[in-house]
Design an enzyme around this catalytic site. Sequence first.
Site, PDB file in Angstrom:
ATOM      1  N   LYS A 104       0.833  -1.215   0.000  1.00 21.79           N
ATOM      2  CA  LYS A 104       0.000   0.000   0.000  1.00 21.79           C
ATOM      3  C   LYS A 104       0.867   1.263   0.000  1.00 21.79           C
ATOM      4  CE  LYS A 104      -2.025  -1.093   3.886  1.00 21.79           C
ATOM      5  NZ  LYS A 104      -1.287  -2.346   4.174  1.00 21.79           N
ATOM      6  N   ARG A 144      -0.141  -9.315  13.482  1.00 26.53           N
ATOM      7  CA  ARG A 144      -0.770  -8.319  12.599  1.00 26.53           C
ATOM      8  C   ARG A 144      -1.606  -8.989  11.519  1.00 26.53           C
ATOM      9  NH1 ARG A 144       4.283  -5.754  10.916  1.00 26.53           N
ATOM     10  NH2 ARG A 144       3.225  -4.160   9.688  1.00 26.53           N
ATOM     11  N   ARG A 147      11.535  -6.005   4.832  1.00 29.37           N
ATOM     12  CA  ARG A 147      11.269  -4.565   4.682  1.00 29.37           C
ATOM     13  C   ARG A 147      12.240  -3.752   5.530  1.00 29.37           C
ATOM     14  NH1 ARG A 147       5.328  -2.027   5.390  1.00 29.37           N
ATOM     15  NH2 ARG A 147       5.400  -2.962   7.467  1.00 29.37           N
ATOM     16  N   ARG A 184      -9.222   0.761   9.001  1.00 29.71           N
ATOM     17  CA  ARG A 184      -8.803  -0.600   9.311  1.00 29.71           C
ATOM     18  C   ARG A 184      -9.865  -1.338  10.111  1.00 29.71           C
ATOM     19  NH1 ARG A 184      -2.849   0.420   8.899  1.00 29.71           N
ATOM     20  NH2 ARG A 184      -1.782  -1.546   9.183  1.00 29.71           N
ATOM     21  N   ARG A 212      11.617  -1.972  11.053  1.00 22.88           N
ATOM     22  CA  ARG A 212      10.621  -1.542  12.036  1.00 22.88           C
ATOM     23  C   ARG A 212      10.472  -2.600  13.129  1.00 22.88           C
ATOM     24  NH1 ARG A 212       5.547   0.272   8.373  1.00 22.88           N
ATOM     25  NH2 ARG A 212       4.491  -0.911   9.988  1.00 22.88           N
TER      26      ARG A 212
HETATM   27  P1  ADP Z   1       1.697  -1.661   7.532  1.00 22.26           P
HETATM   28  O1  ADP Z   1       2.382  -0.814   6.511  1.00 22.26           O
HETATM   29  O2  ADP Z   1       2.572  -2.748   8.016  1.00 22.26           O
HETATM   30  O3  ADP Z   1       0.336  -2.061   7.069  1.00 22.26           O
HETATM   31  P2  ADP Z   1       1.156   0.756   8.983  1.00 22.26           P
HETATM   32  O4  ADP Z   1       2.410   1.532   8.814  1.00 22.26           O
HETATM   33  O5  ADP Z   1      -0.012   1.132   8.150  1.00 22.26           O
HETATM   34  O6  ADP Z   1       1.489  -0.793   8.817  1.00 22.26           O
HETATM   35  O7  ADP Z   1       0.693   0.775  10.492  1.00 22.26           O
HETATM   36  C1  ADP Z   1       1.590   0.418  11.539  1.00 22.26           C
HETATM   37  C2  ADP Z   1       0.811   0.291  12.830  1.00 22.26           C
HETATM   38  O8  ADP Z   1       0.176   1.556  13.153  1.00 22.26           O
HETATM   39  C3  ADP Z   1      -0.334  -0.730  12.803  1.00 22.26           C
HETATM   40  O9  ADP Z   1       0.098  -2.058  13.061  1.00 22.26           O
HETATM   41  C4  ADP Z   1      -1.224  -0.172  13.928  1.00 22.26           C
HETATM   42  O10 ADP Z   1      -0.683  -0.462  15.212  1.00 22.26           O
HETATM   43  C5  ADP Z   1      -1.099   1.349  13.725  1.00 22.26           C
HETATM   44  N1  ADP Z   1      -2.131   1.839  12.772  1.00 22.26           N
HETATM   45  C6  ADP Z   1      -1.932   2.368  11.545  1.00 22.26           C
HETATM   46  N2  ADP Z   1      -3.102   2.717  10.979  1.00 22.26           N
HETATM   47  C7  ADP Z   1      -4.071   2.379  11.866  1.00 22.26           C
HETATM   48  C8  ADP Z   1      -5.494   2.453  11.849  1.00 22.26           C
HETATM   49  N3  ADP Z   1      -6.152   2.940  10.790  1.00 22.26           N
HETATM   50  N4  ADP Z   1      -6.153   2.012  12.956  1.00 22.26           N
HETATM   51  C9  ADP Z   1      -5.520   1.528  14.026  1.00 22.26           C
HETATM   52  N5  ADP Z   1      -4.180   1.408  14.094  1.00 22.26           N
HETATM   53  C10 ADP Z   1      -3.455   1.830  13.028  1.00 22.26           C
HETATM   54  P1  ADP Z   2       2.282  -1.846   3.173  1.00 19.24           P
HETATM   55  O1  ADP Z   2       2.298  -0.342   3.174  1.00 19.24           O
HETATM   56  O2  ADP Z   2       1.035  -2.408   2.544  1.00 19.24           O
HETATM   57  O3  ADP Z   2       2.530  -2.423   4.525  1.00 19.24           O
HETATM   58  P2  ADP Z   2       4.864  -1.636   1.784  1.00 19.24           P
HETATM   59  O4  ADP Z   2       4.615  -0.725   0.639  1.00 19.24           O
HETATM   60  O5  ADP Z   2       5.596  -1.103   2.965  1.00 19.24           O
HETATM   61  O6  ADP Z   2       3.467  -2.354   2.242  1.00 19.24           O
HETATM   62  O7  ADP Z   2       5.647  -2.925   1.203  1.00 19.24           O
HETATM   63  C1  ADP Z   2       6.062  -3.985   2.055  1.00 19.24           C
HETATM   64  C2  ADP Z   2       7.426  -4.512   1.592  1.00 19.24           C
HETATM   65  O8  ADP Z   2       7.264  -5.169   0.324  1.00 19.24           O
HETATM   66  C3  ADP Z   2       8.476  -3.415   1.360  1.00 19.24           C
HETATM   67  O9  ADP Z   2       9.733  -3.937   1.715  1.00 19.24           O
HETATM   68  C4  ADP Z   2       8.389  -3.129  -0.157  1.00 19.24           C
HETATM   69  O10 ADP Z   2       9.637  -2.663  -0.678  1.00 19.24           O
HETATM   70  C5  ADP Z   2       8.041  -4.515  -0.710  1.00 19.24           C
HETATM   71  N1  ADP Z   2       7.147  -4.459  -1.887  1.00 19.24           N
HETATM   72  C6  ADP Z   2       6.156  -3.576  -2.157  1.00 19.24           C
HETATM   73  N2  ADP Z   2       5.548  -3.871  -3.334  1.00 19.24           N
HETATM   74  C7  ADP Z   2       6.166  -4.991  -3.818  1.00 19.24           C
HETATM   75  C8  ADP Z   2       5.993  -5.808  -5.000  1.00 19.24           C
HETATM   76  N3  ADP Z   2       5.049  -5.526  -5.915  1.00 19.24           N
HETATM   77  N4  ADP Z   2       6.812  -6.867  -5.142  1.00 19.24           N
HETATM   78  C9  ADP Z   2       7.760  -7.156  -4.205  1.00 19.24           C
HETATM   79  N5  ADP Z   2       7.980  -6.432  -3.089  1.00 19.24           N
HETATM   80  C10 ADP Z   2       7.194  -5.371  -2.890  1.00 19.24           C
END
Ligand code: ADP
Ligand code: ADP
Length: 224
Positions: A21, A178, A135, A96, A167
């Site tokens: 995302k 998660r 990541r 979420r 992270r």
């Molecule tokens: P990821 O990229 O791994 O999906 P995010 O960076 O979006 O994770 O979020 C990291 C953490 O921040 C989540 O695991 C949660 O603890 C908190 N968080 C982010 N967005 C939300 C939301 N919309 N509602 C509740 N918690 C959130």
């Molecule tokens: P989210 O925001 O949904 O948690 P991220 O954009 O942080 O996801 O991506 C999670 C991990 O996967 C990062 O290390 C990113 O570089 C990698 N990644 C993202 N898109 C792709 C893809 N299409 N193929 C392989 N790796 C990817």
Amino acid sequence: MSDTKGRTMYVILLGPPGAGKGTQAVQTAERTGLLHLSTGDMFRENLRNGTELGNLAKTYMDAGELVPDDVTIGMLLERIGRDDARAGCLFDGFPRTVEQARALDEALTAQGQEIAVTVLIDVSNEEITRRLGGRVSCATCGSVFHQVFNPPDASKPCCDVIKLIQRDDDKPEAIANRLQVYADQTEPLVAYYTAADKLSTVNGEQSPEAVGQDLLSALEAVSN
Ligand code: ADP
Ligand code: ADP
């Protein structure tokens, strides 16, 4: 970019942690002019600045749990009320929970707006685990990379003070939790937006470029 009725576009990127995302949101925001809003980034910024909100969020984030709805909804609604959000927003990691989705719908309806489309980035749990395990992100500028799939390009540094870190919530125990939290609390949004006829699904297990192209096509299908 505006919707088929000529209004500001509000777009949601939905998908499990690690679906891509954030990666897609950065590129799509550049291409469309929509403001990229990541609640995860907002919490991490609060944490870096040592705010009360950041310290509260940290306890949940470290455990891989969701930050409570009232706190998250309050933060997000305040953010979309600012001037720079009037040109449209690309939500990454929000909503979420169904309660967050309802609160967003109500706030947009009150402004005569609505969600244009929710794009689900579909990725299997096996791939998610591979992605989150590798990541890394830059502690200075927030750019996100993958040790194998998307390593930093030495000829194009992300910023002047590159500092790559993993992270805390990308450690194996937190990843498993998660994924469970996603299945229990966030996946119901697929049914929520399908019922509203606002769900579009893209295959997230393609190259980032191919996913980005499919995402853009999904947005073009609902824009004028
Ligand atoms: P990821 O990229 O791994 O999906 P995010 O960076 O979006 O994770 O979020 C990291 C953490 O921040 C989540 O695991 C949660 O603890 C908190 N968080 C982010 N967005 C939300 C939301 N919309 N509602 C509740 N918690 C959130
Ligand atoms: P989210 O925001 O949904 O948690 P991220 O954009 O942080 O996801 O991506 C999670 C991990 O996967 C990062 O290390 C990113 O570089 C990698 N990644 C993202 N898109 C792709 C893809 N299409 N193929 C392989 N790796 C990817």
